[in-house]
Design a protein around this motif. Structure first.
Motif, PDB file in Angstrom:
ATOM      1  N   GLY A 197      -8.872 -15.370   4.412  1.00  0.00           N
ATOM      2  CA  GLY A 197     -10.209 -15.499   3.834  1.00  0.00           C
ATOM      3  C   GLY A 197     -11.144 -14.339   4.055  1.00  0.00           C
ATOM      4  N   VAL A 198     -10.629 -13.197   4.531  1.00  0.00           N
ATOM      5  CA  VAL A 198     -11.485 -12.018   4.694  1.00  0.00           C
ATOM      6  C   VAL A 198     -11.884 -11.492   3.315  1.00  0.00           C
ATOM      7  CG1 VAL A 198     -11.617  -9.659   5.594  1.00  0.00           C
ATOM      8  CG2 VAL A 198     -10.384 -11.427   6.890  1.00  0.00           C
ATOM      9  N   GLU A 213       8.620   3.899   4.597  1.00  0.00           N
ATOM     10  CA  GLU A 213       9.130   2.796   5.415  1.00  0.00           C
ATOM     11  C   GLU A 213       8.046   2.147   6.278  1.00  0.00           C
ATOM     12  OE1 GLU A 213      10.252   6.632   7.698  1.00  0.00           O
ATOM     13  OE2 GLU A 213      10.093   5.953   5.615  1.00  0.00           O
ATOM     14  N   LEU A 214       6.882   2.790   6.399  1.00  0.00           N
ATOM     15  CA  LEU A 214       5.797   2.241   7.206  1.00  0.00           C
ATOM     16  C   LEU A 214       4.764   1.488   6.371  1.00  0.00           C
ATOM     17  CD1 LEU A 214       5.149   5.308   9.556  1.00  0.00           C
ATOM     18  CD2 LEU A 214       6.571   3.294  10.014  1.00  0.00           C
ATOM     19  N   VAL A 215       4.867   1.619   5.047  1.00  0.00           N
ATOM     20  CA  VAL A 215       3.875   0.997   4.168  1.00  0.00           C
ATOM     21  C   VAL A 215       3.883  -0.516   4.321  1.00  0.00           C
ATOM     22  CG1 VAL A 215       3.277   0.560   1.755  1.00  0.00           C
ATOM     23  CG2 VAL A 215       3.822   2.886   2.507  1.00  0.00           C
ATOM     24  N   GLY A 216       5.074  -1.093   4.370  1.00  0.00           N
ATOM     25  CA  GLY A 216       5.203  -2.546   4.385  1.00  0.00           C
ATOM     26  C   GLY A 216       4.506  -3.204   5.554  1.00  0.00           C
ATOM     27  N   GLU A 217       4.568  -2.587   6.735  1.00  0.00           N
ATOM     28  CA  GLU A 217       3.978  -3.222   7.913  1.00  0.00           C
ATOM     29  C   GLU A 217       2.462  -3.287   7.803  1.00  0.00           C
ATOM     30  OE1 GLU A 217       3.630  -0.023  11.442  1.00  0.00           O
ATOM     31  OE2 GLU A 217       5.671  -0.224  10.698  1.00  0.00           O
ATOM     32  N   VAL A 218       1.857  -2.286   7.160  1.00  0.00           N
ATOM     33  CA  VAL A 218       0.400  -2.295   6.977  1.00  0.00           C
ATOM     34  C   VAL A 218       0.009  -3.302   5.892  1.00  0.00           C
ATOM     35  CG1 VAL A 218      -1.592  -0.915   6.275  1.00  0.00           C
ATOM     36  CG2 VAL A 218       0.134   0.056   7.815  1.00  0.00           C
ATOM     37  N   LEU A 219       0.758  -3.327   4.802  1.00  0.00           N
ATOM     38  CA  LEU A 219       0.444  -4.268   3.723  1.00  0.00           C
ATOM     39  C   LEU A 219       0.600  -5.718   4.188  1.00  0.00           C
ATOM     40  CD1 LEU A 219       2.032  -2.547   0.584  1.00  0.00           C
ATOM     41  CD2 LEU A 219      -0.304  -2.390   1.472  1.00  0.00           C
ATOM     42  N   THR A 220       1.529  -5.964   5.086  1.00  0.00           N
ATOM     43  CA  THR A 220       1.687  -7.315   5.633  1.00  0.00           C
ATOM     44  C   THR A 220       0.417  -7.768   6.331  1.00  0.00           C
ATOM     45  OG1 THR A 220       4.079  -7.094   5.883  1.00  0.00           O
ATOM     46  CG2 THR A 220       2.994  -8.732   7.273  1.00  0.00           C
ATOM     47  N   ILE A 221      -0.200  -6.864   7.090  1.00  0.00           N
ATOM     48  CA  ILE A 221      -1.445  -7.198   7.784  1.00  0.00           C
ATOM     49  C   ILE A 221      -2.552  -7.518   6.784  1.00  0.00           C
ATOM     50  CG2 ILE A 221      -3.228  -6.356   9.359  1.00  0.00           C
ATOM     51  CD1 ILE A 221      -0.461  -6.943  10.631  1.00  0.00           C
ATOM     52  N   VAL A 222      -2.670  -6.698   5.746  1.00  0.00           N
ATOM     53  CA  VAL A 222      -3.719  -6.935   4.744  1.00  0.00           C
ATOM     54  C   VAL A 222      -3.465  -8.260   4.023  1.00  0.00           C
ATOM     55  CG1 VAL A 222      -4.863  -6.034   2.695  1.00  0.00           C
ATOM     56  CG2 VAL A 222      -4.073  -4.462   4.462  1.00  0.00           C
ATOM     57  N   ARG A 223      -2.210  -8.545   3.737  1.00  0.00           N
ATOM     58  CA  ARG A 223      -1.871  -9.815   3.089  1.00  0.00           C
ATOM     59  C   ARG A 223      -2.304 -10.994   3.960  1.00  0.00           C
ATOM     60  NH1 ARG A 223       3.006  -8.739   2.533  1.00  0.00           N
ATOM     61  NH2 ARG A 223       2.950  -7.912   0.406  1.00  0.00           N
ATOM     62  N   GLU A 224      -2.088 -10.889   5.268  1.00  0.00           N
ATOM     63  CA  GLU A 224      -2.491 -11.955   6.179  1.00  0.00           C
ATOM     64  C   GLU A 224      -4.012 -12.092   6.233  1.00  0.00           C
ATOM     65  OE1 GLU A 224      -0.608 -10.838   9.810  1.00  0.00           O
ATOM     66  OE2 GLU A 224       1.396 -11.471   9.154  1.00  0.00           O
ATOM     67  N   LEU A 225      -4.716 -10.969   6.187  1.00  0.00           N
ATOM     68  CA  LEU A 225      -6.179 -11.012   6.175  1.00  0.00           C
ATOM     69  C   LEU A 225      -6.679 -11.706   4.908  1.00  0.00           C
ATOM     70  CD1 LEU A 225      -7.058  -7.404   7.403  1.00  0.00           C
ATOM     71  CD2 LEU A 225      -7.071  -9.523   8.742  1.00  0.00           C
TER      72      LEU A 225
END
Length: 250
Positions: free
Chosen positions: A190-191, A174-186
């Motif tokens: 353009g990171v 249930e915590l995976v999604g919140e981290v993947l959201t951050i990476v998606r935004e990065l």
């Protein structure tokens, strides 16, 4: 032709008699996301550690902006300051607040004044959705929150290249999604990212290229829809079939 941010050429890494990386080659252009997939033991984490110069290589080259930073004559510490890596484990200092953890490397390694480092840390914690927890210690944070702090810490040094090593593997589902959201935004921002993941659906969404590693070699590489949707190699098809059976294609 534009020089890639990262180019790995014929990289070989051995541990005793075991060859873990066997002539790996890949490149990451500026603002690209390149994702490493493959079974456990295929060499993904070792490759990331070699790129970040945490492991000595036995043969081949690691070029950062065209400079062979794996050459012993180059300043490895200077090259490492231009990269940042986030591991499965959060590795936060328990006696420091989230903001202090994020500000530490800019202040100590990069010589950023303390006030500026703290301001940068709080800005980044806001960016990863943790503004209200900037003064919290790690034991007050969930696993997903700690990993978001670790991502903010990596971004605090303003890396030329961000390396992500299975950063959701230690998290409850249930915590995976919140981290993947951050990476998606990065990625959208353009990171430049080289990451290893078992989350195939996520890899398909954010990657410019996907590299399938097997037995220490890049067996297949290409756009995500091709590698994950219509793989050319039988070994890739076998791997993805197991992933689908495990419910991780997404």
């Amino acid at each position: 032709m534009t020089t890639p941010v990262l180019e790995v050429r014929d990289l070989v890494k051995r541990y005793g008699p075991t060859t873990v990386l066997d002539g790996v080659g890949l490149s990451v252009a500026e603002h690209q996301v390149v994702t490493l997939i493959g079974a456990s033991g295929s060499g993904k984490s070792t490759l990331l550690r070699c790129v970040d110069l945490l492991e000595e290589i036995d043969d081949g080259q690691v070029l950062l902006d065209g400079i062979d930073v794996s050459d012993p004559r180059e300043d490895a510490a200077a090259a490492q300051r231009r990269m940042a890596i986030v591991f499965q484990a959060f590795n936060l200092f328990p006696h420091m607040t989230a903001a202090q953890n994020v500000a530490l490397a800019p202040r100590v390694v990069h010589g950023v004044p303390a006030g500026e480092a703290q301001e940068r840390a709080r800005d980044l914690l806001t960016r990863v959705g943790l503004a209200d927890l900037a003064d919290a210690h790690p034991d007050r944070l969930s696993g997903g929150q700690q990993q978001r702090v670790a991502i903010a810490r990596a971004l605090a040094v303003r890396p030329r290249l961000l390396l992500l090593d299975e950063i959701t593997s230690a998290l409850d589902p249930e915590l995976v999604g919140e981290v993947l959201t951050i990476v998606r935004e990065l990625a959208v921002g353009g990171v430049t990212i080289l990451m290893a993941t078992h989350e195939m659906g996520f890899a398909r969404q954010v990657s410019d290229r996907v590299c399938f590693l097997d037995g220490g070699r890049v067996l297949e590489s290409g756009p995500p829809d091709q590698v994950l949707g219509e793989p050319e190699h039988e070994r890739t098809r076998q791997f993805l079939a197991r992933v689908i059976a495990a419910g991780r294609l997404g």
